[in-house]
Motif scaffolding. Structure first.
Motif, short mmCIF file in Angstrom:
data_model
loop_
_atom_site.label_atom_id
_atom_site.label_comp_id
_atom_site.label_asym_id
_atom_site.label_seq_id
_atom_site.Cartn_x
_atom_site.Cartn_y
_atom_site.Cartn_z
N THR A 252 -37.74 -2.03 -5.04
CA THR A 252 -38.84 -1.24 -5.60
C THR A 252 -38.71 0.19 -5.11
OG1 THR A 252 -40.28 -1.68 -3.70
CG2 THR A 252 -40.36 -3.26 -5.53
N THR A 253 -39.56 1.08 -5.62
CA THR A 253 -39.56 2.45 -5.11
C THR A 253 -39.81 2.47 -3.62
OG1 THR A 253 -40.29 3.36 -7.23
CG2 THR A 253 -40.70 4.70 -5.27
N ALA A 254 -40.78 1.68 -3.14
CA ALA A 254 -41.06 1.61 -1.71
C ALA A 254 -39.85 1.09 -0.96
CB ALA A 254 -42.28 0.73 -1.45
N GLY A 255 -39.12 0.13 -1.57
CA GLY A 255 -37.93 -0.40 -0.93
C GLY A 255 -36.83 0.62 -0.82
N VAL A 256 -36.67 1.47 -1.84
CA VAL A 256 -35.67 2.53 -1.80
C VAL A 256 -35.98 3.50 -0.66
CG1 VAL A 256 -34.78 4.55 -3.04
CG2 VAL A 256 -35.10 2.38 -4.24
N VAL A 257 -37.24 3.87 -0.51
CA VAL A 257 -37.65 4.80 0.55
C VAL A 257 -37.42 4.16 1.92
CG1 VAL A 257 -39.62 5.99 1.58
CG2 VAL A 257 -39.26 6.06 -0.91
#
Length: 224
Positions: free
Chosen positions: A156-161
């Motif tokens: 997810t976007t949070a996972g990428v960050v």
């Protein structure tokens, strides 16, 4: 990729040392001298590569910017630099040069510089920048040694960050163990004033250095 927001003011209450300015965003800052050749090429190639790997939905968590230690404020990138970007399929439009300011370093989660001198100048600005500032080629060398399985999955976007932050921490831990074979190995030399064949060689050099970095950040290889 999310473009840098308008405005350049330092937040009213900057985060403490080591704390991200925005936990939901990971900021990459590319630094060279004038911010008209190397760092614009690196910024726009990074954005292009991230969009290729992640698409629009998940790349919004990573913001890519650039500045110069003697930046030409408001200047367009060099024509040859723009031409090289187009040859790589990246977009040079709308770029304006910036002088490196404290606020850029404060907000950055990862600073990648063209040379060791640029790295030293960023670190000398303070703001706990030492553990998150590398030359591009230095960072490439370090991330090649990191097992991707030890990083968070970028689902997810949070996972990428989260993955990006973990990658920087892992690279910082390895810095003293994986030294460059020579001082010149961590340098990307300035093509300013050179003919376009030299700009092309610098563009290829930057693109090759970025590929393993973007792969490590995203967990995805370039599309064929």
């Amino acid at each position: 990729m999310t473009p840098p927001p308008a405005g350049r003011g330092i937040p009213a209450q900057p985060p403490g040392p080591g704390a991200p300015a925005d936990p939901g965003v990971f900021r990459i800052l590319h630094v060279s001298t004038g911010n008209v050749c190397r760092s614009p090429i690196t910024e726009r190639l990074t954005r292009h590569a991230l969009a290729d790997r992640l698409g629009g939905a998940r790349s919004g968590g990573i913001v890519v910017e650039s500045a110069g230690t003697w930046g030409h404020e408001g200047a367009p990138m060099e024509e040859h630099a723009a031409a090289v970007l187009l040859e790589h399929g990246a977009d040079p439009d709308g770029f304006l040069g910036r002088e490196l300011l404290d606020e850029h370093v404060i907000r950055a989660d990862l600073v990648l510089t063209a040379t060791r001198d640029h790295r030293a100048q960023v670190i000398s600005m303070g703001h706990s920048a030492g553990l998150r500032t590398f030359t591009l080629k230095e960072f490439t060398r370090l991330v090649r040694a990191i097992d991707p399985a030890t990083l968070p999955a970028p689902g997810t976007t949070a996972g990428v960050v989260e993955r990006a932050r973990a990658l920087v921490q892992a690279a910082a831990a390895l810095r003293g163990w994986l030294l460059a074979p020579s001082p010149e190995a961590d340098e990307i030399y300035d093509p300013y004033g050179a003919p376009i064949p030299y700009f092309r060689s610098v563009g290829d050099e930057i693109s090759q250095a970025l590929d393993p970095v973007v792969t490590a950040l995203t967990g995805a290889r370039a599309r064929a």
